[in-house]
Design a protein around this motif. Structure first.
Motif, short mmCIF file in Angstrom:
data_model
loop_
_atom_site.label_atom_id
_atom_site.label_comp_id
_atom_site.label_asym_id
_atom_site.label_seq_id
_atom_site.Cartn_x
_atom_site.Cartn_y
_atom_site.Cartn_z
N GLN A 258 0.83 -1.21 0.00
CA GLN A 258 0.00 0.00 0.00
C GLN A 258 0.87 1.26 0.00
O GLN A 258 0.60 2.22 -0.73
N ILE A 259 1.91 1.26 0.82
CA ILE A 259 2.77 2.43 0.98
C ILE A 259 3.48 2.79 -0.32
O ILE A 259 3.54 3.97 -0.71
N ILE A 260 4.02 1.81 -1.00
CA ILE A 260 4.82 2.10 -2.19
C ILE A 260 3.96 2.35 -3.43
O ILE A 260 4.50 2.71 -4.48
N ASN A 261 2.64 2.17 -3.29
CA ASN A 261 1.76 2.38 -4.44
C ASN A 261 0.82 3.56 -4.27
O ASN A 261 -0.25 3.62 -4.87
N PRO B 68 -2.45 12.94 -0.77
CA PRO B 68 -1.56 12.18 0.13
C PRO B 68 -2.34 11.15 0.95
O PRO B 68 -3.48 11.40 1.36
N SER B 69 -1.73 10.02 1.15
CA SER B 69 -2.30 8.98 2.02
C SER B 69 -1.47 8.95 3.31
O SER B 69 -0.24 8.80 3.25
N PHE B 70 -2.14 9.10 4.43
CA PHE B 70 -1.44 9.18 5.70
C PHE B 70 -1.41 7.81 6.39
O PHE B 70 -2.44 7.17 6.57
N PHE B 71 -0.21 7.39 6.76
CA PHE B 71 -0.01 6.12 7.46
C PHE B 71 0.45 6.46 8.88
O PHE B 71 1.57 6.93 9.08
N ILE C 63 -6.66 7.88 5.72
CA ILE C 63 -5.75 7.61 6.84
C ILE C 63 -5.76 6.12 7.12
O ILE C 63 -6.83 5.50 7.21
N ARG C 64 -4.59 5.56 7.26
CA ARG C 64 -4.47 4.13 7.58
C ARG C 64 -3.63 4.00 8.85
O ARG C 64 -2.61 4.66 9.00
N TYR C 65 -4.06 3.12 9.73
CA TYR C 65 -3.45 3.01 11.05
C TYR C 65 -2.65 1.72 11.15
O TYR C 65 -3.14 0.64 10.81
N ILE C 66 -1.41 1.83 11.65
CA ILE C 66 -0.53 0.67 11.78
C ILE C 66 -0.26 0.43 13.25
O ILE C 66 0.34 1.27 13.93
N SER D 298 4.19 9.13 6.22
CA SER D 298 4.17 8.50 7.54
C SER D 298 3.94 9.57 8.60
O SER D 298 4.43 10.70 8.49
N VAL D 299 3.18 9.20 9.63
CA VAL D 299 2.92 10.09 10.77
C VAL D 299 3.20 9.30 12.04
O VAL D 299 2.53 8.31 12.31
#
Length: 283
Positions: A148-151, A193-196, A216-219, A156-157
């Motif tokens: 997901q991140i590389i595409n 932007p997509s926030f991780f 926003i995606r949460y890790i 990153s937050v």
């Protein structure tokens, strides 16, 4: 002979290793002291070898005792409790100036965190080579997140709360306003932007930051010994919003994107320390 004490979590260990490499490059005979980890628990213990497959030169306890007091001995613990300070020998040094190299021609024990971009700049190539993540046992969840991140246009937050909540020195620096302003800056500058978000308090992030963006995606699945994989994923993002934490500092520094934008806090702690690089934006 010189010895550099290693203590703390992964981010601190990386700064101390960088200082060790800095001294080596200057031609000194240097060893790492990791003896603390056999007596006390720092987060996930000594991680450099496991995370990066780094092989270093280590000092045994007898070598340490010739230059310094062993900090975890009963005598040192009692002294620390009574006098609220560390017991030191004359060969123990807590600060270093490259302009005074000529005085460092004897055996010394370096006891500090060495969080200074000057040391990093002196051994940048060596560190980039050494800090290659071991990813042989990465979970499917982590691999999916990497994909997901590389595409996407990933940002990153890092939100560190946990042990910072009751620490006035660090905990009052990166507040809700800092993260909202930083994320809005990224939205204004970059398309979609997509926030991780990486955090030890995902619920707080959802309650306080979810309104900033619809993407926003949460890790929060890299736990325990696999916590370092959060840093690995941060390095893969296009851009980084860091906390006043050495963990996300290294995540941003190791990010190899030549067009990356890094946002960092105005100050590192309440003392006004500054660990920012010239290309980073202070928010």
């Amino acid at each position: 002979m010189m010895i550099v004490r290693v203590s703390g979590g992964l981010g601190n260990q990386m700064f101390q290793y960088a200082f060790y490499k800095y001294l080596q490059k200057k031609g000194y005979d240097v060893l790492l002291d990791i003896n603390d980890y056999s007596h006390i628990e720092y987060h996930n213990g000594f991680e450099l070898e496991r995370v990066f497959n780094i092989k270093s030169l280590y000092a045994d306890l007898n070598q340490v005792k010739t230059l310094a007091y062993f900090k975890q001995s009963l005598f040192c613990k009692i002294y620390r409790k009574i006098f609220k300070s560390e017991l030191r020998k004359k060969t123990e040094i807590t600060s270093y100036s490259s302009q005074q190299d000529k005085i460092y021609n004897k055996s010394l024990y370096f006891d500090g965190i060495w969080q200074d971009p000057i040391f990093i700049a002196g051994v940048e190539k060596e560190l980039k080579k050494a800090f290659q993540f071991s990813t042989t046992n990465v979970s499917k969840l982590c691999l999916d997140m990497k994909h997901q991140i590389i595409n996407c246009n990933s940002v990153s937050v890092h939100v560190r709360r946990g042990d910072y909540l009751n620490n006035k020195k660090f905990g009052e620096v990166c507040n809700k306003e800092y993260y909202v302003n930083s994320m809005n800056y990224m939205k204004e500058k970059y398309n979609n932007p997509s926030f991780f978000i990486f955090s030890d308090d995902i619920e707080w992030c959802k309650e306080n930051l979810s309104f900033v963006s619809n993407d926003i995606r949460y890790i929060n699945f890299n736990k325990g010994k696999n916590s370092y994989l959060d840093m690995y994923l941060m390095t893969l993002c296009n851009h980084n919003i860091i906390a006043n934490s050495t963990f996300s500092w290294w995540g941003a520094w190791l990010n190899s994107n030549t067009d990356k934008q890094v946002i960092c806090p105005q100050r590192w702690d309440t003392t006004g320390r500054d660990l920012s690089l010239d290309s980073w934006i202070k928010m």
